[in-house]
Design an enzyme around this catalytic site. Sequence first.
Site: not given
Length: 266
Positions: A53, A157, A182-183
């Site tokens: 990322h 994830e 988060a994912d």
Amino acid sequence: MSGKNHVRAAGAFRQLLKDRKPLLGTFIKTPTSHTVEVFGELGFDFVVIDAEHAPFDRRSIDVALLAARAAGIAGLVRVAEPSPSQILAALDDGAAGVLVPHVASPEAAAAAVSACRYRGGRRGFSNSPRAGRYGGMALWPHVEAQDAAVAVIAMIEDPEALDVLDPIMAVEGLDAVFIGRADLTVALGAASPEAPEVRSAVMQIIEAASRADLPVCIMAATVEEAESFAQLGATGFMIGSDLGLMRQAASRIHGDFAGVRQSSGG
């Protein structure tokens, strides 16, 4: 810290992880050496160079790992994709381990482990890069040292991984799991990482890791959150990122100086 001392420090990361020692780290988003050195100087246990990322290429990963060596901190790489070539590049450059994103099946976990191991795996051999001390380590000593030191951490994830957690974690050679809250939040369409469905998924992963005797790593936004995950069994804690922490500090300072700027007409 000397090169030999660093080799011991970086090589110790996998063992510290497996021994469930509390470990503190952060993601590195800026493709420079400097932030890695800062976290090393502060005494953090590890950094994760984020090739998934952030704008890292092979050269900037190499420089960041060199900075980790200089600062005596374990440098891991979150690879952009779980391809053998990307994993090999990170390890040859001297990474203490890799975070492999989106491990949603036992086959994916086995492929990640295979790409990281010489014996019983399919890691391409070379002792000429940094990991082999530029040829300073002979063939079999290099193989033994790397197979002993490299940490393989699977990122859980994806919702589909929740149905096969036990087979994923039963893969021989997997060293730990990282819970990607988060994912999972996005994939589950949840309101936040604190939503009941996400918390349930996190507990499923932690319980499966406990059954498999695997360490758990997770992001923690606050000390209180880290302590709550520690009580559940997590031992590796990621505290934001270099950019996130810089933004927090800059925002606080900006607010602190608001009165000075107003009084001076700034």
